[in-house]
Design a protein around this motif. Structure first.
Motif, short mmCIF file in Angstrom:
data_model
loop_
_atom_site.label_atom_id
_atom_site.label_comp_id
_atom_site.label_asym_id
_atom_site.label_seq_id
_atom_site.Cartn_x
_atom_site.Cartn_y
_atom_site.Cartn_z
N MET A 149 -8.80 27.96 -12.54
CA MET A 149 -7.93 28.04 -11.69
C MET A 149 -6.90 29.09 -11.72
O MET A 149 -6.39 29.66 -10.63
CB MET A 149 -7.34 26.50 -12.02
CG MET A 149 -6.27 25.95 -10.86
SD MET A 149 -7.25 25.23 -9.53
CE MET A 149 -5.92 24.62 -8.59
N SER A 150 -6.30 29.36 -12.75
CA SER A 150 -5.23 30.43 -12.78
C SER A 150 -5.47 31.66 -12.29
O SER A 150 -4.87 32.36 -11.51
CB SER A 150 -4.66 30.68 -14.25
OG SER A 150 -4.09 29.30 -14.71
N THR A 151 -7.03 32.00 -12.54
CA THR A 151 -7.28 33.23 -11.87
C THR A 151 -7.72 33.17 -10.19
O THR A 151 -7.78 34.14 -9.83
CB THR A 151 -8.48 33.78 -12.56
OG1 THR A 151 -9.40 32.49 -12.50
CG2 THR A 151 -8.34 33.96 -13.97
N GLU A 152 -7.84 31.94 -9.78
CA GLU A 152 -8.46 31.92 -8.54
C GLU A 152 -7.33 31.92 -7.39
O GLU A 152 -7.19 32.39 -6.24
CB GLU A 152 -9.23 30.41 -8.43
CG GLU A 152 -10.38 30.49 -9.15
CD GLU A 152 -10.96 29.16 -8.98
OE1 GLU A 152 -10.75 28.28 -8.27
OE2 GLU A 152 -11.83 28.72 -9.87
N ILE A 153 -6.20 31.42 -7.81
CA ILE A 153 -5.06 31.05 -6.65
C ILE A 153 -4.04 32.00 -7.05
O ILE A 153 -3.44 32.10 -8.15
CB ILE A 153 -4.51 29.49 -6.85
CG1 ILE A 153 -5.61 28.71 -6.61
CG2 ILE A 153 -3.49 29.36 -5.81
CD1 ILE A 153 -5.28 27.19 -6.79
N GLU A 154 -3.59 32.72 -6.20
CA GLU A 154 -2.41 33.73 -6.26
C GLU A 154 -1.30 33.29 -5.13
O GLU A 154 -1.73 33.21 -4.09
CB GLU A 154 -3.00 35.21 -6.07
CG GLU A 154 -3.44 35.55 -7.40
CD GLU A 154 -3.85 37.11 -7.01
OE1 GLU A 154 -3.36 37.69 -6.05
OE2 GLU A 154 -4.62 37.54 -7.74
N VAL A 155 0.05 33.04 -5.79
CA VAL A 155 0.99 32.64 -4.64
C VAL A 155 1.48 34.36 -4.24
O VAL A 155 1.99 34.96 -5.12
CB VAL A 155 2.00 31.82 -5.31
CG1 VAL A 155 3.12 31.68 -4.40
CG2 VAL A 155 1.30 30.53 -5.84
#
Lengths: 387, 556
Positions: B1-7
């Motif tokens: 998840m941390s690597t998938e979503i970038e704000v």
């Protein structure tokens, strides 16, 4: 050039709370609360109603300004940089509302827009993670309470926050929804999120939490890993028991209670009778007989009850006195005179056990049903010692 | 998840004001306000909306048709058309000014009472975007009603007596009143956590204001406008669209029919928007700069508008009335500023330092002393400019020296009271830890000074004797300005020699009291602010070094 041994860089806590006070009118809701929550931990925040849990959480979530003290999320002061903190946290309030007349997807797309998350794939990823794919075109109003709660979890994951703050996430949910939320939280722990959650359901917390904090009347009574707290309390109990044992050697029990050590007068200094030898106690008393059901089958594990006792002598001596007795399945002596007993029977049986120990010359100072460890810690720190 | 979503991080804004404004507008066009879009979606799914719209349209159509049918029996079609025009737009005005605030009042308060507010706030979308989204959502909803009623509103045009331009102008004005109504409802809503309470309070205030506005801005003002342009009929409630068509175009037209109405409607909308934004912020946020910029921008415009209207209306009493209107405006601002924080909060101070904020921006930021200094400077300049305008008008136009002196006397008298009021507000706020009590006390002081002496004299029976010299006992009252004007400009009250000296003495005392209170307040504010700063610095150091509480840490 030679390099010295590299010292490990201390990892700053994900949540750092220092000397937190909050006052509503003349009432101090929080009083000098300080604790840390490490990176990747699941921290359970426990306390009776009105203890100040939600106030603490609202301060952490930048929704309330503390009267005094500092709260930092990932090193950022919530009072100074609430906007930055809001980008780092996902907060799910207790009994949060939802927009009812939009679909699940529209709901998540709205929040994605509001968070400034431009990629639509993020919404898909979150829907996938929270298993809402089959419901994405359903109106939010048509969702059950558990699904709405799951939608809330989906919402707070949209901007990929490192810290999740959940206020009573399983409140008002049926058992199935509770299990689903718990599994979701465990899944999030796998993603290395720091999770701070409050709950009244201690057994649930004990299943997933790595650390806990117990709050009562605005004061933090204890905080840290469950195991450490349990050991600490155990050590304190042992210390107290030893102190009481030492006291019992010189002072007779007050108020005319029977003198277990053989003294006659109340309030007078006495010489205790010598402790019986372990081997004399190992033989089962005639009143206690073997451990089978009336049909002769062994008593199943689930039907056994647990009792904790504390005695003013070596716990092994007491264990010897009870082992093999009727209705007794197992006896485990512990430190500080603590004794754990598995048995089958009613309150009369417990009374018989105590009588048996007393008659055997073993002073009993505490008898309590054994609880889940977290429950025991909670009761002990919120109401004083269990004895 | 941390690597998938970038704000994504929003790009830093730079460049000139115009290019930033262009970028901003482009951004709004490409990425419409999410709050607005979501509100529209929700409204579209509300099943009662089409029912309410249909019922209202049918009712208004039946009403207008009935009136038209009955009137056309005895009256000429053109007359019927005019009557229908006034009837329809009077009704539409009431619908817009009652429905608009009610719709807007429920927007923010419903989020709070429905417990969706916190989730929205924590997205970091910001109070400005929320306020804009809510404003446009409520205005869109209101516009839906106006659009539904448009065919009915166009009926009078078919009868004659009114032109298509008049009808179109009337609809445009209706939307402007709608914007003002929505902004008002939103400002009230931003103060409330309970939807029902927000709607009730909004309507309790909006309905009397709407009725008063209808009478004052309609029939009453039409009589004054008729004095300037006799082609504009005196008496009818919906005169402005008619005036747009019939009055001669020129500077007077622009000032009285375009600039003044636009300023009167959009100035309050801007203020209400800033107040809404401020109410949506935390108490430690900068809630002052927006309102302060509004004050700095609108005060010169107000002075220019008041003096222009007075000049074009060609009457000394218009100048005196302008001074009075300016004084009322300043009282409102003084009450608003009386709730200012004593100084910038720790949060604001840290951001100022971090962002290298300049002196001007800091001056416009939170801080009571700064706010009241600005208020005093702009207020006194305004009084001076209005008096000067009256003087110039008397020199170059048909006015007399006495009239100019009369306006000057009114300005000086009201300015003296204003100085006292600013000093009182500073002193009261310096002694209070909350914003509410000083505001209430300032309002109470205005009431006590404004009408107190007159009530006392009425009880003593002095007012009944119009020639009584005891009239000068009312000198501390701002309303005494009217007596002063009568004496200096009109030349009545000749037997009362003491009126002007009494005004001078009371004015001097008020100014001295105001300055004294300002000084006392300022000293107290400085002491409190420096104490707080020292305290914050001490704890900053303590918190930065305080270790984690371990098992052996002392009990809290």
């Amino acid at each position: 050039m030679t390099q010295g041994p590299t010292e490990p860089v201390p990892v700053p806590p994900a949540i750092r709370v220092r000397r937190l006070w909050h006052r509503f009118g003349r009432f101090d809701v929080l009083r000098d609360v300080s604790f840390d929550v490490g990176q990747g931990e699941i921290f359970g925040f426990i306390g009776p109603n009105g203890a100040g849990k939600t106030t603490t959480i609202r301060i952490m979530a930048t929704l309330l300004e503390p009267t005094f003290g500092r709260v930092e999320i990932e090193g950022v002061d919530v009072s100074v940089d609430p906007e930055r903190v809001r980008r780092m946290i996902g907060y799910m309030p207790d009994h949060a509302g939802v927009y009812e007349r939009i679909t699940v997807r529209e709901y998540l797309e709205f929040f994605a827009d509001a968070y400034g998350v431009e990629q639509r794939e993020v919404v898909d990823a979150v829907i996938e993670l929270t298993e809402l794919r089959n419901l994405s075109d359903r109106l939010v109003a048509a969702l059950s309470k558990g699904l709405k709660q799951r939608l809330q979890v989906a919402r707070i994951l949209l901007h990929d926050p490192q810290v999740l703050i959940l206020d009573e996430p399983a409140s008002d949910l049926d058992p199935r929804a509770r299990i689903e939320i718990r599994d979701l939280l465990l899944e999030l722990r796998e993603l290395n999120k720091t999770i701070f959650l409050s709950s009244h359901v201690l057994t649930e917390l004990s299943d997933i939490c790595t650390s806990i904090g117990i709050l009562e009347r605005g004061q933090l009574l204890v905080a840290g890993p469950i195991g450490e707290i349990a050991e600490r309390l155990q050590a304190e109990r042992a210390q107290a028991a030893e102190a009481r044992a030492a006291e019992a050697t010189v002072v007779a029990p007050p108020f005319g209670l029977p003198d277990l050590a053989g003294a006659t007068g109340a309030g007078t200094a006495v010489t205790p009778s010598p402790m019986p030898e372990p081997q004399t106690l190992l033989a089962p008393t005639p009143a206690l007989s073997p451990l089978t059901t009336p049909g002769g089958a062994p008593v199943p594990e689930a039907a056994r009850k647990r009792l904790r006792l504390r005695v003013l002598c070596d716990a092994r001596v007491a264990a010897g006195a009870l082992s093999g007795g009727t209705g007794i399945h197992a006896v485990e002596p512990g430190a500080g005179g603590a004794l754990s007993l598995q048995y089958t029977g009613d309150e009369n049986f417990v009374a018989a056990v105590v009588r048996h120990l007393v008659v055997s010359g073993i002073p009993v100072v505490a008898v309590e049903p054994e609880r889940n460890e977290l429950e025991r810690i909670f009761l002990e720190v919120t109401r004083g010692e269990l004895s | 998840m941390s690597t998938e979503i970038e704000v994504p991080v929003p790009p830093a804004t730079s460049g000139s004001f115009l290019s930033r404004a262009r970028d901003q507008l482009g951004g709004w066009w490409e990425n419409p306000n999410p709050v607005w879009v979501r509100e529209l979606r929700q409204s579209a799914r509300l099943s009662r909306t089409p029912v309410v719209l249909a019922v209202l349209t049918v009712m208004v159509t039946l009403l207008i048709s009935s009136i038209g049918g009955m009137a056309s029996v005895s009256a000429r079609p053109a007359k019927v058309g005019v009557a229908l025009f006034h009837t329809f737009f009077s009704l539409a005005f009431l619908v817009v000014t009652w429905l608009g605030p009610a719709v807007a009042a429920s927007t923010i308060s419903s989020e709070r009472s429905g417990r969706t507010w916190e989730a929205l706030l924590l997205t970091g979308i910001g109070p400005s975007a929320i306020a804009r989204g809510k404003f446009f959502a409520a205005l869109s909803y209101l516009s839906l009603y106006v659009v539904m009623l448009a065919p009915v509103g166009a009926l009078p045009f078919l009868f004659g007596g009114v032109t298509a331009t008049e009808v179109a102008a009337a609809f445009l004005l209706l939307l402007l009143f709608g914007a003002l109504s929505v902004a008002f409802g939103l400002a009230v809503s931003s103060r409330f956590w309970n939807q029902a309470a927000a709607i009730i309070v909004t309507l309790i205030v909006a309905i009397p204001l709407s009725l008063t506005g209808y009478i004052v801005l309609g029939p009453v003002l039409s009589i004054a406008v008729n004095g300037v342009w006799p082609v504009v009929p005196a008496g009818p409630p919906v005169w402005l669209p008619t005036a747009y068509v019939r009055a001669d175009f020129g500077f007077r037209y622009f000032v009285l029919l375009v600039a003044a109405p636009a300023f009167s409607l959009l100035g309050p909308v801007w203020l209400l928007y800033e107040l809404t934004k401020a109410n949506l912020k935390d108490t430690s946020d900068d809630r002052s700069t927006g309102v302060r910029i509004w004050f700095v921008a609108t005060t010169p415009l107000l002075i220019a508008m008041l003096s222009s209207v007075a000049w074009l209306s060609a009457g000394a009493e218009w100048f005196a009335a302008s001074v009075g209107a300016f004084f009322v405006y300043l009282i409102g601002v003084a009450v608003l500023f009386a709730g200012e924080p004593l100084g910038p909060s720790r949060r604001v101070a840290v951001h100022w330092t971090r962002e290298g904020v300049g002196r001007l921006q800091r001056f416009l930021g939170p801080g009571l002393t700064r706010a009241n200094t600005l208020l005093a400077v702009f207020g006194l300049l305004g009084f001076a400019l209005l008096a000067a305008a009256a003087h110039v008008w008397a020199e170059v136009a048909s006015g007399t020296r006495a009239q100019a002196l009369g306006v000057g006397a009114v300005s000086a008298h009201l300015a003296a009271f204003f100085v006292f009021l600013v000093g009182l507000a500073t002193w009261l706020r310096s002694r209070s830890s909350a914003a509410g009590p000083p505001r209430l006390l300032v309002l109470a002081a205005v009431f006590v000074f404004g009408v107190g002496p007159w009530i006392a004299m009425a009880i003593a029976g002095v007012l009944a004797k119009t020639d009584s010299a005891l009239l000068m006992l009312a000198a501390p009252s701002p309303a005494y300005a009217a007596v002063l004007y009568e004496k200096v400009a009109v030349g009545t009250l000749t037997s009362h020699a003491g009126i002007v000296p009494a005004a001078v003495i009371s004015g001097a005392l008020l100014v001295l009291s105001g300055l004294g209170l300002s000084l006392l307040g300022k000293l107290r504010i400085q002491r409190r602010v420096s104490e707080e700063r020292r305290w914050v610095e001490h704890w900053e150091t303590t918190f930065a070094t305080e270790p984690a509480p371990g098992p052996d840490a002392p009990a809290p």
